[in-house]
Design an enzyme around this catalytic site. Structure first.
Site, PDB file in Angstrom:
ATOM      1  N   GLU A   1       0.902  -0.992   0.099  1.00  0.00           N
ATOM      2  CA  GLU A   1       0.064  -0.074   0.051  1.00  0.00           C
ATOM      3  C   GLU A   1       1.099   1.127   0.099  1.00  0.00           C
ATOM      4  OE1 GLU A   1      -2.978   1.011   3.133  1.00  0.00           O
ATOM      5  OE2 GLU A   1      -3.554  -1.339   3.017  1.00  0.00           O
TER       6      GLU A   1
ATOM      7  N   ASP B   1      -6.153   9.511  10.005  1.00  0.00           N
ATOM      8  CA  ASP B   1      -5.060   9.069  10.313  1.00  0.00           C
ATOM      9  C   ASP B   1      -4.416   9.565  11.671  1.00  0.00           C
ATOM     10  OD1 ASP B   1      -3.969   7.049   7.990  1.00  0.00           O
ATOM     11  OD2 ASP B   1      -4.374   8.795   7.001  1.00  0.00           O
TER      12      ASP B   1
ATOM     13  N   TYR C   1     -11.443  -4.083   2.906  1.00  0.00           N
ATOM     14  CA  TYR C   1     -10.316  -3.829   3.785  1.00  0.00           C
ATOM     15  C   TYR C   1     -11.318  -3.591   5.125  1.00  0.00           C
ATOM     16  CZ  TYR C   1      -6.400  -1.147   5.775  1.00  0.00           C
ATOM     17  OH  TYR C   1      -5.359  -0.435   6.673  1.00  0.00           O
TER      18      TYR C   1
END
Lengths: 396, 265
Positions: free
Chosen positions: B49, B60, B174
């Site tokens: 990734e 994040d 995911y």
């Protein structure tokens, strides 16, 4: 006339729901709870609006200012007289009542000038909710008084040191908190931006401003206003004033953005006037960004307007031509601040001073039988340090 | 069949799980990122990734935020990331997934992005802030260029959300193993396994699990129930402390090998 947003939260191409999957269920839940609110909710809202916030706020004929500027009749919608000192509390009242309904004991918020933070902390104190407010380190420095107020009200104020340390970074941090604690936490967004349903919900809680204005002008046997003027950061006070007049096409909407040191200097917050369409903080809207799609740092003397985006419905108004967006510089805003203080004995927030500054520029083009309503979104007590600094005065 | 689908099939046949490391492109430099990709592949990564740096990485944690900031300081753009992929493709065919936020792609133009990414050799794209509802236009462009669109699912996803995501996604799913930002501490729970089972009832797509996996033991535990594990912050932390030093490559390599060994056990 079609109603916006549409079912999926879009205002034309703007708005939408650009968030990580973790938050999607919370947004749906919020939307469902909101759509199901009944008369008991409205009763509760109205009760607190009247007895706690102090609504309706006056619509004040600014006679001396009108005489001095020598154009249209000027009315000020006195949101500065709301409890906590700004219109922000209309929205936090609504959202904190919603949090209660959803059974979420914890409320988080982002804040720039601290007005939304104070308004959130206030409602959380009243409704016995845990409160955490995210605020950029830079803003904490320039708004220390509001930080102290929030702490007194029992809120935890978290200093955000990432990025540009202002409102956008506080919003990033609040979103991070929400992703982590979404099951117990309601995110109380302070403006008509963010993912659907926030732009709609915040608008709906703020449109009490325009509704009252309409009623009050009628009581004064005044005609419909020719112009509505309000400052724009995210745009909630403007949307609140504008929205009830949406279908009255003779009423011109003017949103005033913060031009900071000037649009050509790059140090400004003119998202609509100088930005391009992009996606940030959950919605598609006009953004200040570079050619590669990185969000640019902004500048304004007023922390509340220091944001690189704007609510998606404003972008839609710009696109459809329903509203006009202009900007004034820090310097002009300070002149507007002085003007209102000296002529009317009203010290406005630096945000609202932007609207006054533009008023003083455009009034020449109006005549005496026209009517203008300016939204005085907040009071200026919080800005004493900033203004003193700008004037070269040292406060003890 | 895309190379990601092929990779998962091949792994399944061999009874193995995919190891998927994440690094931010351009952190600490594009040259280092390129070399690091080869190191990761040699050390046992099945799919890599590559993070596209963004000024406001809302989903994040501090570790990956800082990586993004370092890359942006180097003025790394989406164009640079695509050129990097082209260069990697001259030496390696390891499946590559670009991960990032929507704005840089939207500003480049969806069609232009998809065409350039296809030419460069990108295999899949995951946009953190683009749920299936908003992904229609991008999905169309990616499909024309044979690039998979990977979607996230979370512990908060109910059946309706799962169905929406699997209908829109290709390549793999995911699964975000905890509600939270990247790099937060893992709470290994039966919930993960139950959620993965629930996802499997709706799709034959492989399910990889990420967010908060930093130790070989955790990786092994997670790999048991999933088709792959993603490791991000823990690797980015090594990059942050080593920077451009030559020791970065053996250190990162050893870390990935240790995970490989653990999940193969």
């Amino acid at each position: 006339m079609r109603r916006f947003p549409d079912k999926s939260g879009h205002f034309g191409i703007f708005g939408g729901r650009y968030v990580s999957e973790t938050l999607m269920p919370a947004l749906k839940e919020l939307e469902e709870v909101y759509r199901q609110i009944d008369s008991s909710f409205h009763q509760q809202f109205d009760y607190y609006a009247k007895n706690y916030v102090g609504r309706p706020t006056p619509l004040y004929f600014a006679e001396r200012l009108t005489q001095k500027l020598g154009g249209a009749k000027i009315y000020l919608k006195r949101e500065d007289l709301c409890h906590t000192g700004a219109h922000k509390v209309n929205n936090t009242l609504g959202q904190c009542l919603l949090a209660k309904r959803m059974g979420k004991p914890r409320v988080i918020a982002e804040t720039g000038a601290g007005q939304h933070g104070v308004a959130t902390a206030t409602m959380c104190a009243l409704l016995d909710l845990e409160c955490v407010v995210y605020m950029g380190e830079e803003d904490i420095r320039r708004q220390s008084l509001n930080v102290f107020r929030m702490k007194l009200l029992g809120a935890q104020v978290v200093s955000v040191t990432s990025g540009t340390q202002t409102l956008k970074d506080a919003m990033n941090e609040a979103l991070r908190d929400w992703v982590t604690n979404v099951r117990t936490t309601h995110y109380c967004i302070g403006t008509v931006a963010g993912p659907h349903p926030y732009p709609m919900i915040v608008r709906d809680f703020q449109l009490i401003i325009g509704r009252e204005t309409k009623k009050q002008l009628k009581q004064l046997k005044e005609k419909n206003p020719d112009y509505l003027i309000a400052c724009i950061g995210g745009g909630s006070n403007a949307m609140g004033l504008f929205y009830p007049y949406l279908k009255d096409s003779s009423v011109k909407f003017i949103g005033v953005e913060a031009a900071g040191e000037g649009v050509t200097t790059g140090k400004h917050a003119v998202s609509i006037g100088a930005g391009r369409v992009g996606v940030l903080h959950g919605n598609k809207t006009y953004l200040l960004q570079d050619k590669n799609g990185q969000i640019l740092p902004t500048h304004s003397i007023s922390a509340g307007l220091d944001y690189p985006g704007v609510g998606p419905e404003h972008s839609f108004f710009k696109e459809t031509g329903r509203a006009t967006y202009v900007s004034v510089t820090d310097k002009e805003a300070l002149a507007g601040f002085k003007l209102l203080t000296e002529t009317e004995g009203i010290i406005p927030a630096l945000e609202s001073a932007h609207a006054i500054a533009y008023l003083s520029k455009m009034i020449r083009r109006t005549n005496k039988d026209e009517v203008i309503v300016v939204n005085l979104s907040g009071r200026g007590d919080k800005d004493m340090n900033t203004v003193a600094n700008a004037m070269g005065v040292k406060l003890e | 069949m895309g190379s990601i689908t092929k990779k998962f099939k091949e792994l399944k046949r061999r009874g193995k799980k995919a190891l998927i490391p994440f690094i931010t492109a351009g952190d600490p430099s594009l040259t280092v990122t390129e070399k690091l990709v080869y190191t990761l592949e040699e050390s046992g990564a099945d799919l890599i990734e590559l993070g596209i740096p963004f000024s406001d990485p809302m989903a994040d944690g501090p570790v990956i935020q800082a990586a993004s900031e370092r890359a942006l300081k180097n003025k790394v753009t989406l164009w640079d990331v695509l050129s990097l992929v082209s260069r990697i493709r001259k030496k390696s065919q390891v499946p590559l997934l670009l991960m990032g936020y929507y704005n840089p792609i939207f500003v480049m133009g969806l069609e232009r992005f998809a065409v350039k990414a296809g030419q460069a050799g990108v295999d899949a794209v995951l946009i953190v802030d683009l749920p299936p509802e908003e992904a229609g236009d991008l999905r169309k462009e990616l499909k024309k260029n044979k690039i998979d669109l990977v979607h996230l699912l979370a512990p908060t996803s109910d059946e309706e959300r799962i169905k929406k995501a699997v209908r829109s996604a290709s390549g793999f799913i995911y699964y975000v193993s905890l509600t939270g930002i990247t790099g937060a501490r893992l709470t290994v729970s039966d919930e993960i396994r139950q959620q993965i089972e629930k996802i499997r009832q709706s799709t034959a797509l492989p399910v990889a699990v990420g967010f908060g996996i930093s130790k070989p033991e955790q990786a092994r535990h997670i790999a048991d129930g999933a088709d792959g594990v993603v490791v991000g912050s823990a690797l980015v932390r090594i990059i942050a402390s080593e920077g451009k030093k030559a020791s970065l490559f053996p250190k990162a390599g050893r870390f990935i090998s240790s995970l490989r060994k653990a999940i193969d056990r």
